[in-house]
Design a protein around this motif. Structure first.
Motif, PDB file in Angstrom:
ATOM      1  N   VAL A 146       0.844  -1.199   0.000  1.00 57.77           N
ATOM      2  CA  VAL A 146       0.000   0.000   0.000  1.00 57.77           C
ATOM      3  C   VAL A 146       0.875   1.244   0.000  1.00 57.77           C
ATOM      4  O   VAL A 146       0.626   2.209  -0.742  1.00 57.77           O
ATOM      5  CB  VAL A 146      -0.962  -0.010   1.208  1.00 57.77           C
ATOM      6  N   GLU A 147       1.916   1.246   0.824  1.00 52.40           N
ATOM      7  CA  GLU A 147       2.830   2.385   0.883  1.00 52.40           C
ATOM      8  C   GLU A 147       3.541   2.584  -0.456  1.00 52.40           C
ATOM      9  O   GLU A 147       3.722   3.717  -0.916  1.00 52.40           O
ATOM     10  CB  GLU A 147       3.860   2.185   2.007  1.00 52.40           C
ATOM     11  N   PHE A 148       3.929   1.491  -1.087  1.00 54.79           N
ATOM     12  CA  PHE A 148       4.586   1.577  -2.385  1.00 54.79           C
ATOM     13  C   PHE A 148       3.655   2.184  -3.426  1.00 54.79           C
ATOM     14  O   PHE A 148       4.064   3.019  -4.224  1.00 54.79           O
ATOM     15  CB  PHE A 148       5.078   0.199  -2.837  1.00 54.79           C
ATOM     16  N   LYS A 149       2.405   1.780  -3.421  1.00 54.43           N
ATOM     17  CA  LYS A 149       1.411   2.325  -4.362  1.00 54.43           C
ATOM     18  C   LYS A 149       1.248   3.826  -4.159  1.00 54.43           C
ATOM     19  O   LYS A 149       1.140   4.588  -5.118  1.00 54.43           O
ATOM     20  CB  LYS A 149       0.060   1.622  -4.199  1.00 54.43           C
ATOM     21  N   LYS A 150       1.230   4.273  -2.888  1.00 57.69           N
ATOM     22  CA  LYS A 150       1.105   5.702  -2.597  1.00 57.69           C
ATOM     23  C   LYS A 150       2.306   6.468  -3.148  1.00 57.69           C
ATOM     24  O   LYS A 150       2.156   7.526  -3.756  1.00 57.69           O
ATOM     25  CB  LYS A 150       0.996   5.941  -1.094  1.00 57.69           C
ATOM     26  N   LEU A 151       3.496   5.927  -2.922  1.00 59.12           N
ATOM     27  CA  LEU A 151       4.706   6.565  -3.425  1.00 59.12           C
ATOM     28  C   LEU A 151       4.728   6.609  -4.954  1.00 59.12           C
ATOM     29  O   LEU A 151       5.104   7.611  -5.552  1.00 59.12           O
ATOM     30  CB  LEU A 151       5.947   5.833  -2.916  1.00 59.12           C
TER      31      LEU A 151
END
Length: 92
Positions: free
Chosen positions: A5-10
């Motif tokens: 999820v964090e990777f998608k946000k970045l």
């Protein structure tokens, strides 16, 4: 914390930044050029001081014929390289 999820946000943020850069590169940009008189007034010095700074390698000037100029990009670079930071904020 889910790393996917964090990777998608970045990744989404990066795509937005790249899109903004792409749009800014396609817009017509005006080149702002400053004369020696404008620079002297901006810095509060004489034109002779500006020439001294140029001779010392501190100030990048563009010379066209007998006139000297500085672009806005050069001015921003000069200001960032020569930023004066407070030495100490102690009170006595």
């Amino acid at each position: 914390m889910d790393l996917a999820v964090e990777f998608k946000k970045l990744q989404k943020s990066q795509e937005q930044i790249l899109e903004m850069l792409k749009q800014s590169n396609t817009e017509k940009k005006e080149l702002k050029v400053y004369s020696l008189d404008e620079l002297a007034a901006f810095f509060g010095v004489t034109k002779r001081t500006l020439y001294n700074w140029k001779d010392e390698g501190k100030l990048p000037l563009i010379i066209v014929g007998s006139k000297s100029y500085m672009t806005e990009a050069q001015l921003q670079t000069f200001l960032s390289k020569n930023e004066v930071k407070p030495f100490n904020n102690r009170r006595f």
